[in-house]
Scaffold this active site. Structure first.
Site, PDB file in Angstrom:
ATOM      1  N   GLU A 181      -2.160  -5.376  -3.470  1.00 15.07           N
ATOM      2  CA  GLU A 181      -1.213  -4.614  -2.648  1.00 15.07           C
ATOM      3  C   GLU A 181      -0.157  -5.537  -2.051  1.00 15.07           C
ATOM      4  O   GLU A 181       1.040  -5.179  -2.002  1.00 15.07           O
ATOM      5  CB  GLU A 181      -1.965  -3.877  -1.543  1.00 15.07           C
ATOM      6  CG  GLU A 181      -2.809  -2.727  -2.057  1.00 15.07           C
ATOM      7  CD  GLU A 181      -3.621  -2.050  -0.964  1.00 15.07           C
ATOM      8  OE1 GLU A 181      -3.946  -0.861  -1.134  1.00 15.07           O
ATOM      9  OE2 GLU A 181      -3.930  -2.707   0.060  1.00 15.07           O
TER      10      GLU A 181
ATOM     11  N   ASP B 145       0.828  -1.198   0.000  1.00 17.74           N
ATOM     12  CA  ASP B 145       0.000   0.000   0.000  1.00 17.74           C
ATOM     13  C   ASP B 145       0.870   1.259   0.000  1.00 17.74           C
ATOM     14  O   ASP B 145       0.620   2.206  -0.758  1.00 17.74           O
ATOM     15  CB  ASP B 145      -0.908  -0.019   1.232  1.00 17.74           C
ATOM     16  CG  ASP B 145      -1.723   1.250   1.374  1.00 17.74           C
ATOM     17  OD1 ASP B 145      -2.497   1.564   0.454  1.00 17.74           O
ATOM     18  OD2 ASP B 145      -1.583   1.939   2.403  1.00 17.74           O
TER      19      ASP B 145
END
Length: 231
Positions: A122, A50
């Site tokens: 992610e 992320d």
């Protein structure tokens, strides 16, 4: 997770440490249902990915748009790294097929759940970073997000259309809009949705997109244009 070569071929990344690649696909529900079988889920890699994803996208937007100010760049980045966009990318890469998850999560449609798809993407970015370094992770992000980056201004407008229409109606003391899908064509990976937005029961806009959410955003944008034409 026996077909690692197929995953690597599809991603265009050759992992040195195959265990990192495996870990990227381990959903927390599997750990909960099978304690002690695997060391951990992909949540730590998701956290790492992320952060790297946001940085790589921010840097690319900074390079592409030298005249845009901070607020505009932030909006564009948000459109790219939001869950719906990442889930769409994960779907195009067929990542859900390789998720290792608990029986309950799997039976409940976990492989298609947008939050799971965004998370595994992610985690995969985090795994590439750990295995190949930042430059490789950045290159991977820019490659798989190439189409979204090229149409990011359209994505950014779509992201704001529904909220802008909601605010406009609230400001006029009108009821909030409702949306309905009126047509759906194509197969799974090429499906197109057509939606209408209704205000006080009247159709005020229509839009189409590869996902229901995008078609609604386009319908909202169409309605906003109609209000602008009214003056």
């Amino acid at each position: 997770m026996s077909d690692l070569q197929s995953i690597e071929d599809g991603l265009g990344v050759d992992f040195k440490n195959k265990e990192l690649l495996k870990l990227a696909f381990v959903h927390s529900s599997y750990i909960n249902e099978n304690p002690g079988v695997l060391p951990e889920s992909n949540e730590r890699l998701e956290y790492l990915g992320d952060a790297i994803l946001g940085l790589a996208v921010a840097h690319e937007l900074y390079r592409r748009y030298p005249t845009k100010q901070e607020g505009d760049l932030t909006n564009l980045r948000s459109a790219l790294v939001r869950g719906d966009t990442l889930a769409e990318v994960a779907q195009s890469l067929h990542l859900g097929e390789y998720l290792v998850m608990g029986v309950g999560e799997d039976a409940g449609g976990g492989r298609e759940r947008r939050s799971n798809l965004a998370a595994v993407f992610e985690a995969l970015v985090g795994a590439v970073l750990e295995d190949r370094g930042y430059e490789a992770a950045e290159a991977f992000v820019l490659k798989v997000l190439a189409r979204q980056l090229d149409s990011v201004e359209e994505l950014g407008r779509g992201k704001n259309a529904k909220s802008a229409l909601q605010e406009l109606l609230q400001g006029r003391g009108m009821s909030p809009p409702t949306y309905q899908v009126v047509d759906m064509t194509g197969k799974d990976h090429t499906r197109t949705f057509t939606s209408e937005v209704l205000i006080n029961g009247k159709v005020m806009g229509k839009g189409a997109g590869r996902r229901k959410a995008l078609s609604e955003q386009e319908a909202a944008a169409d309605a906003l244009r109609a209000f602008e034409d009214e003056g």
